[in-house]
Design a protein around this motif. Structure first.
Motif, PDB file in Angstrom:
ATOM      1  N   ASN A 272       0.806  -1.216   0.000  1.00 53.49           N
ATOM      2  CA  ASN A 272       0.000   0.000   0.000  1.00 53.49           C
ATOM      3  C   ASN A 272       0.843   1.271   0.000  1.00 53.49           C
ATOM      4  N   ASP A 273       1.944   1.285   0.738  1.00 46.45           N
ATOM      5  CA  ASP A 273       2.756   2.499   0.859  1.00 46.45           C
ATOM      6  C   ASP A 273       3.469   2.877  -0.430  1.00 46.45           C
ATOM      7  N   LYS A 274       3.581   1.934  -1.393  1.00 47.75           N
ATOM      8  CA  LYS A 274       4.296   2.197  -2.635  1.00 47.75           C
ATOM      9  C   LYS A 274       3.362   2.354  -3.838  1.00 47.75           C
ATOM     10  N   ARG A 275       2.072   2.287  -3.640  1.00 50.05           N
ATOM     11  CA  ARG A 275       1.146   2.357  -4.772  1.00 50.05           C
ATOM     12  C   ARG A 275       1.067   3.764  -5.340  1.00 50.05           C
ATOM     13  N   TYR A 276       0.710   3.843  -6.612  1.00 45.25           N
ATOM     14  CA  TYR A 276       0.679   5.128  -7.314  1.00 45.25           C
ATOM     15  C   TYR A 276      -0.327   5.059  -8.457  1.00 45.25           C
ATOM     16  N   TRP A 277      -0.761   6.253  -8.913  1.00 47.36           N
ATOM     17  CA  TRP A 277      -1.610   6.332 -10.101  1.00 47.36           C
ATOM     18  C   TRP A 277      -0.785   5.883 -11.302  1.00 47.36           C
ATOM     19  N   ARG A 278      -1.252   4.902 -12.031  1.00 43.41           N
ATOM     20  CA  ARG A 278      -0.445   4.347 -13.116  1.00 43.41           C
ATOM     21  C   ARG A 278      -0.758   4.945 -14.477  1.00 43.41           C
ATOM     22  N   ASP A 279      -1.620   5.952 -14.536  1.00 46.02           N
ATOM     23  CA  ASP A 279      -1.923   6.613 -15.806  1.00 46.02           C
ATOM     24  C   ASP A 279      -0.765   7.516 -16.232  1.00 46.02           C
ATOM     25  N   PRO A 280      -0.695   7.864 -17.524  1.00 42.41           N
ATOM     26  CA  PRO A 280       0.339   8.803 -17.979  1.00 42.41           C
ATOM     27  C   PRO A 280       0.127  10.191 -17.395  1.00 42.41           C
ATOM     28  N   SER A 281       1.176  11.007 -17.477  1.00 46.40           N
ATOM     29  CA  SER A 281       1.136  12.322 -16.828  1.00 46.40           C
ATOM     30  C   SER A 281       0.063  13.232 -17.410  1.00 46.40           C
ATOM     31  N   TYR A 282      -0.291  13.049 -18.697  1.00 50.02           N
ATOM     32  CA  TYR A 282      -1.314  13.926 -19.273  1.00 50.02           C
ATOM     33  C   TYR A 282      -2.702  13.625 -18.737  1.00 50.02           C
ATOM     34  N   PHE A 283      -2.884  12.491 -18.081  1.00 52.61           N
ATOM     35  CA  PHE A 283      -4.114  12.208 -17.336  1.00 52.61           C
ATOM     36  C   PHE A 283      -3.955  12.608 -15.869  1.00 52.61           C
ATOM     37  N   VAL A 284      -2.814  12.286 -15.293  1.00 53.07           N
ATOM     38  CA  VAL A 284      -2.590  12.545 -13.868  1.00 53.07           C
ATOM     39  C   VAL A 284      -2.666  14.041 -13.545  1.00 53.07           C
ATOM     40  N   GLN A 285      -2.212  14.888 -14.484  1.00 53.56           N
ATOM     41  CA  GLN A 285      -2.288  16.338 -14.218  1.00 53.56           C
ATOM     42  C   GLN A 285      -3.711  16.776 -13.902  1.00 53.56           C
ATOM     43  N   LEU A 286      -4.702  16.086 -14.475  1.00 52.08           N
ATOM     44  CA  LEU A 286      -6.089  16.499 -14.264  1.00 52.08           C
ATOM     45  C   LEU A 286      -6.680  15.961 -12.963  1.00 52.08           C
ATOM     46  N   ILE A 319       6.767  13.796  -5.580  1.00 54.45           N
ATOM     47  CA  ILE A 319       8.133  13.323  -5.301  1.00 54.45           C
ATOM     48  C   ILE A 319       8.497  12.176  -6.231  1.00 54.45           C
ATOM     49  N   MET A 320       7.586  11.210  -6.400  1.00 55.26           N
ATOM     50  CA  MET A 320       7.882  10.060  -7.257  1.00 55.26           C
ATOM     51  C   MET A 320       8.090  10.486  -8.709  1.00 55.26           C
ATOM     52  N   PHE A 321       7.226  11.372  -9.196  1.00 54.04           N
ATOM     53  CA  PHE A 321       7.337  11.836 -10.580  1.00 54.04           C
ATOM     54  C   PHE A 321       8.676  12.539 -10.798  1.00 54.04           C
ATOM     55  N   TYR A 322       9.050  13.402  -9.874  1.00 55.45           N
ATOM     56  CA  TYR A 322      10.320  14.122  -9.962  1.00 55.45           C
ATOM     57  C   TYR A 322      11.505  13.157  -9.951  1.00 55.45           C
ATOM     58  N   LYS A 377      11.356  12.571 -25.882  1.00 55.35           N
ATOM     59  CA  LYS A 377      10.374  13.413 -25.212  1.00 55.35           C
ATOM     60  C   LYS A 377       9.514  14.163 -26.238  1.00 55.35           C
ATOM     61  N   CYS A 378       8.403  14.736 -25.753  1.00 51.36           N
ATOM     62  CA  CYS A 378       7.458  15.418 -26.638  1.00 51.36           C
ATOM     63  C   CYS A 378       6.840  16.599 -25.908  1.00 51.36           C
ATOM     64  N   LEU A 379       6.112  17.424 -26.666  1.00 51.08           N
ATOM     65  CA  LEU A 379       5.446  18.593 -26.093  1.00 51.08           C
ATOM     66  C   LEU A 379       4.482  18.202 -24.980  1.00 51.08           C
ATOM     67  N   MET A 380       3.684  17.174 -25.212  1.00 48.10           N
ATOM     68  CA  MET A 380       2.708  16.754 -24.210  1.00 48.10           C
ATOM     69  C   MET A 380       3.392  16.355 -22.909  1.00 48.10           C
ATOM     70  N   GLY A 381       4.519  15.669 -23.013  1.00 53.61           N
ATOM     71  CA  GLY A 381       5.239  15.262 -21.810  1.00 53.61           C
ATOM     72  C   GLY A 381       5.740  16.444 -21.008  1.00 53.61           C
ATOM     73  N   GLY A 382       6.334  17.425 -21.697  1.00 50.96           N
ATOM     74  CA  GLY A 382       6.827  18.597 -21.000  1.00 50.96           C
ATOM     75  C   GLY A 382       5.706  19.425 -20.405  1.00 50.96           C
ATOM     76  N   ALA A 383       4.658  19.655 -21.200  1.00 49.17           N
ATOM     77  CA  ALA A 383       3.542  20.482 -20.734  1.00 49.17           C
ATOM     78  C   ALA A 383       2.808  19.815 -19.578  1.00 49.17           C
ATOM     79  N   SER A 384       2.564  18.516 -19.688  1.00 53.31           N
ATOM     80  CA  SER A 384       1.870  17.799 -18.614  1.00 53.31           C
ATOM     81  C   SER A 384       2.688  17.811 -17.332  1.00 53.31           C
ATOM     82  N   ALA A 385       3.996  17.655 -17.465  1.00 57.06           N
ATOM     83  CA  ALA A 385       4.859  17.682 -16.280  1.00 57.06           C
ATOM     84  C   ALA A 385       4.790  19.047 -15.602  1.00 57.06           C
ATOM     85  N   ALA A 386       4.835  20.106 -16.394  1.00 61.79           N
ATOM     86  CA  ALA A 386       4.729  21.445 -15.802  1.00 61.79           C
ATOM     87  C   ALA A 386       3.422  21.588 -15.039  1.00 61.79           C
ATOM     88  N   ARG A 387       2.330  21.091 -15.628  1.00 58.95           N
ATOM     89  CA  ARG A 387       1.031  21.203 -14.964  1.00 58.95           C
ATOM     90  C   ARG A 387       0.951  20.312 -13.729  1.00 58.95           C
TER      91      ARG A 387
END
Length: 400
Positions: A272-286, A319-322, A377-387
């Protein structure tokens, strides 16, 4: 180590702008074909919308980004159908009809946010025109088996969660700035979220299912983070505007479901302590934006245990994403949010130490250079990460 999520968002925004924005072509251009390109070097409007939203989010905090807003928003005009008033997936001559309501809802959100940040009335006018187009996507076919909901595409009555919630969200955004029309937008948003909860919410786990074709017997029961996140943003904003306890109850329910580590969209192969949202960042940002909106709009009425849970969950994911998705060489991010689907060196030095070797190394298809196991890398990856960082900082502004 990540300490200031807003600053990280700023650095990413500055870098992806320098990397992708072409001042002579006045649009985002890929140096090499990558995820989100519809041809060799141009991006679909969805990726552009996330890029523009990241620029505007950043400019709200960092005034040196303000000069980027106008050239960023101007990119959208290359995608606009001048007759329908919607925005096509690809650049066109003003007549293309490959128009998706969910993409256009994100375009609207970016444009309206540009008005919030700058006060430039041309953005308000553009946003109003687009919101009016979005409202025309309501499925009012009297012969449809499933009535209501906002269509996915102007020619496809797949009634999906992201479209319906994102259109509601755009309506609520603009309702704040046009008092004489406010009720029209708020009522439409309420109609959207009422439909969403009635038709697409799983009554068991309270998550939001993806959508239903207007002719189908059953919904597509896939549950993505962004469907819950966009619905939570809208329901929370509805509570803020109306003070109707119905919207608070729905928002509490959605927020609790979104941070339940037994939920569908968590990777439950770990403790449980290591679980995370497994969707890509362009979904997780929302989903992060939805949780931030929940704390903002429900405010002092948020139950204390939920406030604490939301804060901890957002902190955990930032923290995990970074740690796992940042390229140490250029500071940009791939789109994956799964720690084993990352750079090979990161997998060997970090993933194995923290998670063991339960999952093998690899890259998501969207993060690969063609068929090679080389990150691209791509635009979506950079933009989603910023968000991810800008929205996450609304919940966790500092990490000690």
């Amino acid at each position: 180590m990540l300490s200031n999520p807003n600053l990280e968002g700023y650095e990413i925004t500055r870098k992806f702008w320098q990397y992708y924005y072409n001042s002579s072509k006045k649009t985002f251009v890929a140096p090499k074909k990558c995820s989100g390109c519809y041809n060799d070097d141009r991006f679909v409007v969805w990726a552009v919308s996330v890029g523009v939203q990241a620029v505007v989010d950043g400019a709200r905090l960092y005034k040196e980004l303000e000069p980027l807003i106008d050239p960023a928003v101007a990119i959208f005009q290359k995608y606009k159908n001048n007759h329908i008033k919607g925005y096509s997936a690809a650049e066109n001559n003003g007549n293309d009809k490959d128009i998706y309501y969910d993409d256009d809802a994100q375009v609207a959100s970016a444009i309206i946010t540009a008005y919030e940040v700058t006060g430039n009335k041309k953005y308000l006018d553009q946003g109003r025109e687009l919101v009016r187009f979005l409202m025309s996507g309501w499925n009012d076919n009297p012969n449809a088996r499933n009535k209501g909901g906002v269509k996915w595409h102007i020619n496809n009555a797949y009634l999906n969660a992201c479209t319906t919630a994102e259109v509601a969200k755009a309506c609520l955004q603009i309702s704040q700035f046009i008092p004489s029309e406010s009720k029209v937008y708020v009522d439409f948003a309420a109609k959207c979220i009422d439909w969403q909860i009635k038709v697409l919410q799983d009554k068991g786990d309270k998550l939001i299912m993806d959508g239903i074709q207007d002719t189908a017997d059953h919904p597509n029961d896939t549950k993505w983070t962004y469907n819950l996140g966009a619905t939570l943003s809208a329901s929370s904003h509805l509570y803020h505007i109306t003070k109707d306890s119905k919207w608070k109850d729905i928002s509490d329910e959605l927020a609790k479901a979104g941070i339940d580590r037994n939920a569908f969209f968590y990777d439950r192969d770990y403790s449980n302590d290591k679980r995370y949202w497994r969707d890509p960042s362009y979904f997780v940002q929302l989903i992060i934006e939805g949780l931030a909106d929940y704390l903002l709009y429900v405010g002092d009425d948020v139950p204390e245990d939920l406030r604490k849970g939301v804060t901890e969950e957002v902190r955990h994911h930032l923290i995990m994403f970074y740690e796992y998705m940042k390229d140490p060489e250029d500071g940009l991010y791939i789109q994956s949010f799964e720690p084993h689907l990352t750079y090979k060196e990161t997998y060997e030095t970090k993933y194995k130490r923290e998670f063991g070797d339960r999952k093998g190394w690899g890259l998501k298809k969207d993060d690969k250079d063609g068929d090679k196991d080389v990150p691209l890398k791509c635009l979506m990856g950079g933009a989603s990460a910023a968000r991810v960082f800008f929205q996450g900082a609304r919940v966790v502004p500092k990490i000690e």
